[in-house]
Design a protein around this motif. Sequence first.
Motif, PDB file in Angstrom:
ATOM      1  N   PRO A   1       5.035  13.125 -10.931  1.00  0.00           N
ATOM      2  CA  PRO A   1       5.543  13.382  -9.568  1.00  0.00           C
ATOM      3  C   PRO A   1       4.902  12.525  -8.479  1.00  0.00           C
ATOM      4  O   PRO A   1       5.517  12.291  -7.438  1.00  0.00           O
ATOM      5  CB  PRO A   1       5.241  14.861  -9.354  1.00  0.00           C
ATOM      6  CG  PRO A   1       5.262  15.445 -10.718  1.00  0.00           C
ATOM      7  CD  PRO A   1       4.674  14.383 -11.602  1.00  0.00           C
ATOM      8  N   THR A   2       3.690  12.039  -8.683  1.00  0.00           N
ATOM      9  CA  THR A   2       3.017  11.262  -7.639  1.00  0.00           C
ATOM     10  C   THR A   2       2.886   9.776  -7.935  1.00  0.00           C
ATOM     11  O   THR A   2       2.491   9.016  -7.062  1.00  0.00           O
ATOM     12  CB  THR A   2       1.603  11.811  -7.403  1.00  0.00           C
ATOM     13  OG1 THR A   2       0.875  11.746  -8.620  1.00  0.00           O
ATOM     14  CG2 THR A   2       1.655  13.232  -6.882  1.00  0.00           C
TER      15      THR A   2
ATOM     16  N   ARG B   1      10.206  -0.498  -9.195  1.00  0.00           N
ATOM     17  CA  ARG B   1      10.821   0.282  -8.123  1.00  0.00           C
ATOM     18  C   ARG B   1      10.846   1.746  -8.520  1.00  0.00           C
ATOM     19  O   ARG B   1      11.163   2.088  -9.645  1.00  0.00           O
ATOM     20  CB  ARG B   1      12.261  -0.168  -7.890  1.00  0.00           C
ATOM     21  CG  ARG B   1      12.408  -1.526  -7.282  1.00  0.00           C
ATOM     22  CD  ARG B   1      13.850  -1.963  -7.231  1.00  0.00           C
ATOM     23  NE  ARG B   1      14.589  -1.741  -8.473  1.00  0.00           N
ATOM     24  CZ  ARG B   1      14.493  -2.495  -9.569  1.00  0.00           C
ATOM     25  NH1 ARG B   1      13.657  -3.513  -9.584  1.00  0.00           N
ATOM     26  NH2 ARG B   1      15.208  -2.231 -10.640  1.00  0.00           N
ATOM     27  N   GLY B   2      10.553   2.604  -7.578  1.00  0.00           N
ATOM     28  CA  GLY B   2      10.640   4.040  -7.792  1.00  0.00           C
ATOM     29  C   GLY B   2      11.645   4.642  -6.834  1.00  0.00           C
ATOM     30  O   GLY B   2      12.121   3.977  -5.915  1.00  0.00           O
ATOM     31  N   GLN B   3      11.962   5.901  -7.057  1.00  0.00           N
ATOM     32  CA  GLN B   3      12.806   6.625  -6.115  1.00  0.00           C
ATOM     33  C   GLN B   3      12.284   8.039  -6.004  1.00  0.00           C
ATOM     34  O   GLN B   3      12.005   8.690  -7.016  1.00  0.00           O
ATOM     35  CB  GLN B   3      14.261   6.656  -6.563  1.00  0.00           C
ATOM     36  CG  GLN B   3      15.140   7.357  -5.555  1.00  0.00           C
ATOM     37  CD  GLN B   3      16.600   7.338  -5.950  1.00  0.00           C
ATOM     38  OE1 GLN B   3      16.970   6.754  -6.949  1.00  0.00           O
ATOM     39  NE2 GLN B   3      17.407   7.986  -5.146  1.00  0.00           N
ATOM     40  N   SER B   4      12.157   8.501  -4.775  1.00  0.00           N
ATOM     41  CA  SER B   4      11.683   9.859  -4.548  1.00  0.00           C
ATOM     42  C   SER B   4      12.868  10.801  -4.380  1.00  0.00           C
ATOM     43  O   SER B   4      14.014  10.360  -4.214  1.00  0.00           O
ATOM     44  CB  SER B   4      10.772   9.918  -3.329  1.00  0.00           C
ATOM     45  OG  SER B   4      11.533   9.773  -2.162  1.00  0.00           O
ATOM     46  N   ARG B   5      12.582  12.076  -4.394  1.00  0.00           N
ATOM     47  CA  ARG B   5      13.637  13.083  -4.263  1.00  0.00           C
ATOM     48  C   ARG B   5      14.395  12.944  -2.944  1.00  0.00           C
ATOM     49  O   ARG B   5      15.599  13.135  -2.878  1.00  0.00           O
ATOM     50  CB  ARG B   5      13.037  14.480  -4.363  1.00  0.00           C
ATOM     51  CG  ARG B   5      14.107  15.581  -4.273  1.00  0.00           C
ATOM     52  CD  ARG B   5      13.525  16.956  -4.331  1.00  0.00           C
ATOM     53  NE  ARG B   5      12.865  17.173  -5.616  1.00  0.00           N
ATOM     54  CZ  ARG B   5      11.904  18.054  -5.810  1.00  0.00           C
ATOM     55  NH1 ARG B   5      11.473  18.800  -4.813  1.00  0.00           N
ATOM     56  NH2 ARG B   5      11.361  18.208  -6.998  1.00  0.00           N
ATOM     57  N   ARG B   6      13.711  12.583  -1.876  1.00  0.00           N
ATOM     58  CA  ARG B   6      14.351  12.456  -0.560  1.00  0.00           C
ATOM     59  C   ARG B   6      14.912  11.056  -0.301  1.00  0.00           C
ATOM     60  O   ARG B   6      15.377  10.772   0.795  1.00  0.00           O
ATOM     61  CB  ARG B   6      13.367  12.827   0.533  1.00  0.00           C
ATOM     62  CG  ARG B   6      12.987  14.286   0.477  1.00  0.00           C
ATOM     63  CD  ARG B   6      12.068  14.653   1.595  1.00  0.00           C
ATOM     64  NE  ARG B   6      11.673  16.047   1.488  1.00  0.00           N
ATOM     65  CZ  ARG B   6      10.668  16.561   2.142  1.00  0.00           C
ATOM     66  NH1 ARG B   6       9.944  15.829   2.955  1.00  0.00           N
ATOM     67  NH2 ARG B   6      10.369  17.836   1.977  1.00  0.00           N
ATOM     68  N   GLY B   7      14.844  10.175  -1.283  1.00  0.00           N
ATOM     69  CA  GLY B   7      15.480   8.868  -1.149  1.00  0.00           C
ATOM     70  C   GLY B   7      14.579   7.706  -0.800  1.00  0.00           C
ATOM     71  O   GLY B   7      15.063   6.587  -0.643  1.00  0.00           O
TER      72      GLY B   7
ATOM     73  N   ILE C   1       8.247  11.565  -6.994  1.00  0.00           N
ATOM     74  CA  ILE C   1       8.994  10.477  -7.620  1.00  0.00           C
ATOM     75  C   ILE C   1       9.859  11.077  -8.729  1.00  0.00           C
ATOM     76  O   ILE C   1       9.383  11.860  -9.550  1.00  0.00           O
ATOM     77  CB  ILE C   1       8.036   9.411  -8.175  1.00  0.00           C
ATOM     78  CG1 ILE C   1       7.353   8.679  -7.022  1.00  0.00           C
ATOM     79  CG2 ILE C   1       8.765   8.429  -9.081  1.00  0.00           C
ATOM     80  CD1 ILE C   1       6.344   7.648  -7.428  1.00  0.00           C
ATOM     81  N   ILE C   2      11.141  10.707  -8.745  1.00  0.00           N
ATOM     82  CA  ILE C   2      12.056  11.241  -9.759  1.00  0.00           C
ATOM     83  C   ILE C   2      12.589  10.165 -10.706  1.00  0.00           C
ATOM     84  O   ILE C   2      13.198  10.481 -11.724  1.00  0.00           O
ATOM     85  CB  ILE C   2      13.242  11.988  -9.122  1.00  0.00           C
ATOM     86  CG1 ILE C   2      14.036  11.068  -8.203  1.00  0.00           C
ATOM     87  CG2 ILE C   2      12.757  13.226  -8.380  1.00  0.00           C
ATOM     88  CD1 ILE C   2      15.349  11.646  -7.726  1.00  0.00           C
ATOM     89  N   ASN C   3      12.362   8.889 -10.381  1.00  0.00           N
ATOM     90  CA  ASN C   3      12.857   7.816 -11.239  1.00  0.00           C
ATOM     91  C   ASN C   3      12.029   6.555 -11.000  1.00  0.00           C
ATOM     92  O   ASN C   3      11.641   6.277  -9.867  1.00  0.00           O
ATOM     93  CB  ASN C   3      14.331   7.542 -10.932  1.00  0.00           C
ATOM     94  CG  ASN C   3      14.964   6.624 -11.952  1.00  0.00           C
ATOM     95  OD1 ASN C   3      14.432   6.411 -13.032  1.00  0.00           O
ATOM     96  ND2 ASN C   3      16.114   6.078 -11.605  1.00  0.00           N
ATOM     97  N   VAL C   4      11.797   5.795 -12.067  1.00  0.00           N
ATOM     98  CA  VAL C   4      11.077   4.523 -11.975  1.00  0.00           C
ATOM     99  C   VAL C   4      11.775   3.518 -12.881  1.00  0.00           C
ATOM    100  O   VAL C   4      12.193   3.859 -13.986  1.00  0.00           O
ATOM    101  CB  VAL C   4       9.597   4.676 -12.406  1.00  0.00           C
ATOM    102  CG1 VAL C   4       8.905   3.326 -12.474  1.00  0.00           C
ATOM    103  CG2 VAL C   4       8.861   5.575 -11.459  1.00  0.00           C
ATOM    104  N   GLY C   5      11.903   2.296 -12.398  1.00  0.00           N
ATOM    105  CA  GLY C   5      12.478   1.219 -13.201  1.00  0.00           C
ATOM    106  C   GLY C   5      11.813  -0.095 -12.860  1.00  0.00           C
ATOM    107  O   GLY C   5      11.128  -0.214 -11.841  1.00  0.00           O
ATOM    108  N   ALA C   6      12.000  -1.095 -13.705  1.00  0.00           N
ATOM    109  CA  ALA C   6      11.380  -2.396 -13.474  1.00  0.00           C
ATOM    110  C   ALA C   6      12.305  -3.501 -13.953  1.00  0.00           C
ATOM    111  O   ALA C   6      13.130  -3.296 -14.843  1.00  0.00           O
ATOM    112  CB  ALA C   6      10.048  -2.487 -14.206  1.00  0.00           C
TER     113      ALA C   6
ATOM    114  N   VAL D   1       3.773   2.252  -8.549  1.00  0.00           N
ATOM    115  CA  VAL D   1       4.220   2.752  -7.253  1.00  0.00           C
ATOM    116  C   VAL D   1       3.723   4.182  -7.120  1.00  0.00           C
ATOM    117  O   VAL D   1       3.627   4.905  -8.106  1.00  0.00           O
ATOM    118  CB  VAL D   1       5.758   2.688  -7.091  1.00  0.00           C
ATOM    119  CG1 VAL D   1       6.227   1.265  -7.016  1.00  0.00           C
ATOM    120  CG2 VAL D   1       6.475   3.432  -8.188  1.00  0.00           C
ATOM    121  N   VAL D   2       3.362   4.584  -5.900  1.00  0.00           N
ATOM    122  CA  VAL D   2       2.811   5.928  -5.682  1.00  0.00           C
ATOM    123  C   VAL D   2       3.467   6.569  -4.466  1.00  0.00           C
ATOM    124  O   VAL D   2       4.029   5.888  -3.614  1.00  0.00           O
ATOM    125  CB  VAL D   2       1.271   5.903  -5.473  1.00  0.00           C
ATOM    126  CG1 VAL D   2       0.553   5.418  -6.697  1.00  0.00           C
ATOM    127  CG2 VAL D   2       0.904   5.065  -4.276  1.00  0.00           C
TER     128      VAL D   2
END
Length: 105
Positions: free
Chosen positions: A34-35, A56-62, A92-97, A83-84
């Motif tokens: 989550p962090t 790149r990450g994406q948080s719950r709020r965008g 954080i709900i998703n991470v990609g590279a 990414v933090v």
Amino acid sequence: MKKLLAAALLTLSVSFSARAISTVILYPNCHFTPTMGECSLSNTIGRPVSCNFQVRGQSRRGAVPSSYQYVILYPGMYSWGRVVTNNPADPIINVGATAFCNTID
């Protein structure tokens, strides 16, 4: 003089074409909590490569945290990007590279 200049240009163009760079596909391995999100990139092809590596990450709020690096990886080496988020209410709900790599000699 013109012949000498033409011969020099031909020699330079032949020497540059002999050192052709080939594109390499390396697949990043990613995981997240989550962090924090983290992706690693390994060189498994047996030749040195230069890579542009972006996580790149994406948080719950965008929010979209990202990190970027240019790395040179020799055979067997790896690199990682992270990414933090500092807000526990916005995990954080998703991470990609992505990695764009070329061989070097």
